[in-house]
Motif scaffolding. Structure first.
Motif, mmCIF file in Angstrom:
data_model
loop_
_atom_site.group_PDB
_atom_site.id
_atom_site.type_symbol
_atom_site.label_atom_id
_atom_site.label_comp_id
_atom_site.label_asym_id
_atom_site.label_seq_id
_atom_site.Cartn_x
_atom_site.Cartn_y
_atom_site.Cartn_z
ATOM 1 N N GLN A 34 75.795 -30.967 1.828
ATOM 2 C CA GLN A 34 76.380 -32.098 1.120
ATOM 3 C C GLN A 34 76.795 -33.181 2.101
ATOM 4 O OE1 GLN A 34 79.661 -30.447 -0.989
ATOM 5 N NE2 GLN A 34 78.405 -29.550 -2.604
ATOM 6 N N ASN A 35 76.750 -34.378 1.660
ATOM 7 C CA ASN A 35 77.195 -35.512 2.459
ATOM 8 C C ASN A 35 78.725 -35.526 2.432
ATOM 9 O OD1 ASN A 35 77.608 -37.867 3.756
ATOM 10 N ND2 ASN A 35 76.358 -39.146 2.405
ATOM 11 N N PHE A 60 80.809 -37.757 3.205
ATOM 12 C CA PHE A 60 81.379 -39.010 2.729
ATOM 13 C C PHE A 60 81.415 -39.048 1.209
ATOM 14 C CE2 PHE A 60 79.959 -40.113 7.007
ATOM 15 C CZ PHE A 60 81.097 -40.717 7.497
ATOM 16 N N GLU A 61 80.467 -38.373 0.577
ATOM 17 C CA GLU A 61 80.409 -38.388 -0.888
ATOM 18 C C GLU A 61 81.256 -37.279 -1.499
ATOM 19 O OE1 GLU A 61 76.322 -38.133 -1.885
ATOM 20 O OE2 GLU A 61 75.835 -40.107 -1.083
ATOM 21 N N SER A 62 81.395 -36.149 -0.811
ATOM 22 C CA SER A 62 82.096 -35.015 -1.405
ATOM 23 C C SER A 62 83.617 -35.097 -1.233
ATOM 24 C CB SER A 62 81.578 -33.709 -0.814
ATOM 25 O OG SER A 62 81.844 -33.665 0.575
ATOM 26 N N GLY A 63 84.123 -35.980 -0.433
ATOM 27 C CA GLY A 63 85.568 -36.149 -0.290
ATOM 28 C C GLY A 63 86.167 -35.382 0.868
ATOM 29 N N HIS A 64 85.346 -34.755 1.702
ATOM 30 C CA HIS A 64 85.879 -34.007 2.834
ATOM 31 C C HIS A 64 86.527 -34.926 3.864
ATOM 32 C CE1 HIS A 64 84.409 -30.073 1.713
ATOM 33 N NE2 HIS A 64 83.222 -30.601 1.433
ATOM 34 N N LYS A 90 88.082 -37.653 3.329
ATOM 35 C CA LYS A 90 89.397 -38.033 2.808
ATOM 36 C C LYS A 90 90.419 -36.938 3.112
ATOM 37 C CE LYS A 90 91.634 -38.617 -1.601
ATOM 38 N NZ LYS A 90 91.423 -38.639 -3.059
#
Length: 77
Positions: free
Chosen positions: A2-3, A5-9, A11
């Motif tokens: 998973q990317n 930046f898209e999955s919220g990691h 953050k």
């Protein structure tokens, strides 16, 4: 994979880093608030010696004429 930046990691990592920094700042502030400032008197040493002290030092510095060390008769080879 998973990317992040898209999955919220990212953050979550940034929030964790910010929380660690905030805790460090709070501990620093708490340690400076509750620190007691004790005044320590400066030690002043008397560097001028009296004549009696100089005479006793001169007597102690005289070398003794008798030696306590005995040299060997012949050296080892």
């Amino acid at each position: 994979m998973q990317n992040p930046f898209e999955s919220g990691h990212i953050k979550n990592y940034i929030l964790f880093y910010v929380s660690v920094v905030v805790i460090m700042v709070l501990f620093f502030i708490a340690s400076t608030i509750f620190r007691e400032n004790k005044d320590i008197d400066k030690k002043v040493f008397n560097t001028k010696m009296s004549k009696t002290a100089q005479e006793s030092r001169d007597i102690e510095e005289e070398p003794s004429l008798t030696s306590k060390i005995k040299l060997m008769d012949k050296p080892y080879k």
